[in-house]
Structure formats: C-alpha cells, structure tokens
Write an enzyme that holds these catalytic residues in place. Structure first.
Site, PDB file in Angstrom:
ATOM      1  N   GLY A 173       0.798  -1.209   0.000  1.00 54.56           N
ATOM      2  CA  GLY A 173       0.000   0.000   0.000  1.00 54.56           C
ATOM      3  C   GLY A 173       0.834   1.263   0.000  1.00 54.56           C
ATOM      4  O   GLY A 173       2.003   1.273  -0.388  1.00 54.56           O
ATOM      5  N   CYS A 174       0.221   2.346   0.476  1.00 59.39           N
ATOM      6  CA  CYS A 174       0.795   3.676   0.311  1.00 59.39           C
ATOM      7  C   CYS A 174       2.120   3.875   1.038  1.00 59.39           C
ATOM      8  O   CYS A 174       2.911   4.734   0.652  1.00 59.39           O
ATOM      9  CB  CYS A 174      -0.208   4.728   0.782  1.00 59.39           C
ATOM     10  N   TYR A 175       2.378   3.123   2.095  1.00 58.01           N
ATOM     11  CA  TYR A 175       3.632   3.338   2.818  1.00 58.01           C
ATOM     12  C   TYR A 175       4.816   2.585   2.208  1.00 58.01           C
ATOM     13  O   TYR A 175       5.931   2.671   2.705  1.00 58.01           O
ATOM     14  CB  TYR A 175       3.495   3.000   4.303  1.00 58.01           C
ATOM     15  N   PHE A 180       1.220   6.244   5.305  1.00 59.08           N
ATOM     16  CA  PHE A 180       0.222   5.458   6.027  1.00 59.08           C
ATOM     17  C   PHE A 180      -0.412   4.463   5.072  1.00 59.08           C
ATOM     18  O   PHE A 180      -0.549   4.718   3.880  1.00 59.08           O
ATOM     19  CB  PHE A 180      -0.850   6.373   6.609  1.00 59.08           C
TER      20      PHE A 180
END
Length: 360
Positions: A152-154, A345
């Site tokens: 994901g985004c992290y 996050f």
C-alpha cells in the site's frame, strides 16, 4: 567499533501519464449516485478534495475521451475483469517506471547499479516488473533485485528503507529504488459515497531514486536517517485492499483521519515516529486532504508545514507508494534545507517513517 555508513539520495525522478482523468471520474461517479441529496454531498466533497488533476495510463477512448467515455477501457458492462486489468498493468507499469528512471537519469549518473528495489501494489506479473525494468535498462544479469508488493501507500518508505539497509551493509552499493502505481486500473462501479470518495483520491505515477553511501554522493545530496514503523492498534478494518474478480477493491474508512490524528497527538507515538526534537521539514504522504489536515493537527504543525504535500496532492492525486517520493522530489527541487521526517500510512492502519536531512 565499525563506523556507521550514512546513506545519501543522489536525486529523485518522477513521471505521470499524459491522460488527465479527474473531472471525467467525478462525472462518472456522480452519475452512479441515484439519490439527489447523496449526489450533492459527493460533489461537494469532491470539490473540497484538494485535488485538481489525476492521471491514468489507460488510453483515450475512440472519441478522445476518458477511460469511462464511449470506446474507453471501462465502456462495457460488466467492466473488465482482473485478468484484463493485470494485462494492462504488465504493459503500462514498466513503461511508467522507465519514464521515472529516465527523468532520474537526466539529473544523475546511473551507471554501475548493483541493486534494484521496486515497490508496487496495484498489479502482479511474473516475470516481475523488477526483471522487466532490469532488462530494459540493460542492467547486469546478476543485479540483486527486491520486489515490495501489496503493502500500500507506505511502501515508498519501505523501499527507501530497504535501499538504506543495503547501502549500510554494502558501502559500495548503488541502489536504484523505484515505486510505480497504476491505481486507475481498479475502477469499481458502486453507489456508496465512501467508496466513490476513496477512488476519487487515487492516481497513476512513478518515482525513482538513486541511493549510495554518502561519501560517494554530492555534498548537497539528501541524507537518510533512522526509520520507524508502527502498527496502530484497532486499525485493521480501516484500510483494506482486496483482490476481486473485477480488479482490486479499496476499503478506506472515513474514520482514518481521526485515527491518525489521535495517534499522532499521543506524545509517546510522536517520539517513536519523529524523535525528541521536531524536524524542520515534513514529507507527509498526501493520502488526501483530510489525511493531511489530521496529520497537521495531530502534530500541531505550523500553517505551511505541509505545503509540499498539498501541492503534490493537487497536481497528481494519491499515487500510493510513489507519492511520498514525489513530495521529497519537490523538496529537493524547491531547495528546502534542514532536518526532516517522511511519513506514510497504509493498510493496518500502519505508519512508516524515515528521517532525512537536506544539507544547507
């Protein structure tokens, strides 16, 4: 005692596709909301999103329109299945990654790459895009490759952290770090406002960085410091990423900003992620306007502390793992100086952090 090796970032290259789709998505999503009151709410929140543009690798439709226009990728019922979307990922993800690497190559010398670290969570293909990128760049067959998938985004922070670990263990290493995401491959028809607003955030983009030991980098190159990781208790249901028969489905709860705000407001969490002394610079993943607002309040930041993150969000939307590298690239381009912290996050809810310094 062995001397600790400091890792430097020689430069960061970025790339987005040429097809701008933000307005077209808003029109498409609005048409799926049957209730007039709910539609007005969606349009009002879309206008307040802080996003001006988003980009897609998908080609224009037959009449030059967006992927949801007649003749576009999504102009069918049912929508394309996961297999067709993954075929598009296999075609377009390496192209966009190579464009970001090309932008990096225009700034720094990329010869002698020993390690390749690639992060991507919006598709799967085997042989992987790490192998495709290595082959297209003509890297040596024995280049060490690491693929970071579905985090994901992290994952952009995770990729930089991995590159840092490699350099610290092998001081002669020249590590090429790449993050590439094709979020526009995962449009899902729904009339649920929360899910439409989640899709509203995401965009396609890629970034690439070269990491070496600091003594092999220019004096003004960014230095990477200590990493930090934290999984927030009770956040397991707030951000989820599911593989379905019609692409990947993002579950992004509206409770995420409050959860982040409350966590960052806790002095113990602040110390764990940031340290005892507040930094000069904050490279915060632009996951959305409400996310940035929550981080700003939770950390009690000055008014303009998140200007770089907000500028990236406005111009590109949320490009998942590539986004935080875009923020760092902007800081370099704007000649920011001082100590900094990068935070991103993702599913969990989890937070990944990495300290950095931009020399004066």
């Amino acid at each position: 005692m062995t001397q600790s090796i400091t890792t430097a970032v020689h430069g960061i290259g970025t790339a987005v596709p040429s097809h701008e789709v933000h307005g077209a998505f808003i029109d498409w999503a609005s048409a799926h909301v049957a209730d007039e009151r709910a539609d007005k709410m969606f349009l009002r929140m879309a206008a307040r999103s802080g996003i001006d543009q988003r980009w897609s690798v998908l080609p224009h439709g037959d009449d030059g329109g967006s992927p949801v226009a007649p003749g576009g990728f999504y102009d069918r019922d049912p929508l394309p299945g996961t297999a067709e979307r993954m075929a598009a990922y296999a075609r377009y993800a390496p192209q966009l990654a190579l464009a970001a690497i090309g932008d990096l190559a225009s700034r720094v010398e990329l010869g002698g790459i020993t390690h390749l670290v690639v992060a991507s969570c919006t598709g799967f293909v085997a042989p992987g895009i790490d192998q495709i990128i290595a082959r297209e760049l003509g890297l040596d067959a024995d280049v060490e490759r690491t693929f970071i998938g579905f985090m994901g985004c992290y994952a952009g922070i995770t990729a930089l952290r991995t590159g840092r670990h490699i350099v610290r263990s092998e001081p002669d290493a020249r590590v090429l770090v790449v993050a590439v995401e094709l979020s526009s491959l995962h449009l899902t028809p729904t009339d649920e406002i929360e899910r439409l607003l989640a899709m509203l955030q995401f965009s396609d983009g890629a970034a690439a960085a070269l990491l070496t030991a600091a003594d092999a980098a220019p004096a003004d190159a960014m230095r990477l410091g200590d990493p930090a990781s934290l999984a927030l208790a009770g956040g397991e249901e707030l951000i989820q990423w599911h593989i379905g028969d019609a692409g990947f489905s993002m579950e992004l709860s509206g409770a995420v900003p409050r959860r982040l705000h409350d966590a960052l407001e806790d002095p113990a969490v602040r110390v764990q992620l940031i340290g005892d002394t507040p930094p000069d610079l904050y490279a915060i993943h632009p996951g959305g306007r409400s996310i940035l607002d929550a981080v700003g309040r939770g950390l009690d930041l000055p008014e303009h502390a998140l200007d770089d993150s907000r500028a990236v969000l406005a111009a590109f939307g949320n490009m998942s793992s590539a986004s935080v590298l875009f923020v760092l690239a902007r800081m370099i381009a704007e000649r920011r100086t001082g100590s900094g912290i990068a935070l991103a996050f993702g599913p969990g809810v989890a937070v990944e952090g990495l300290a950095f310094d931009l020399p004066r």
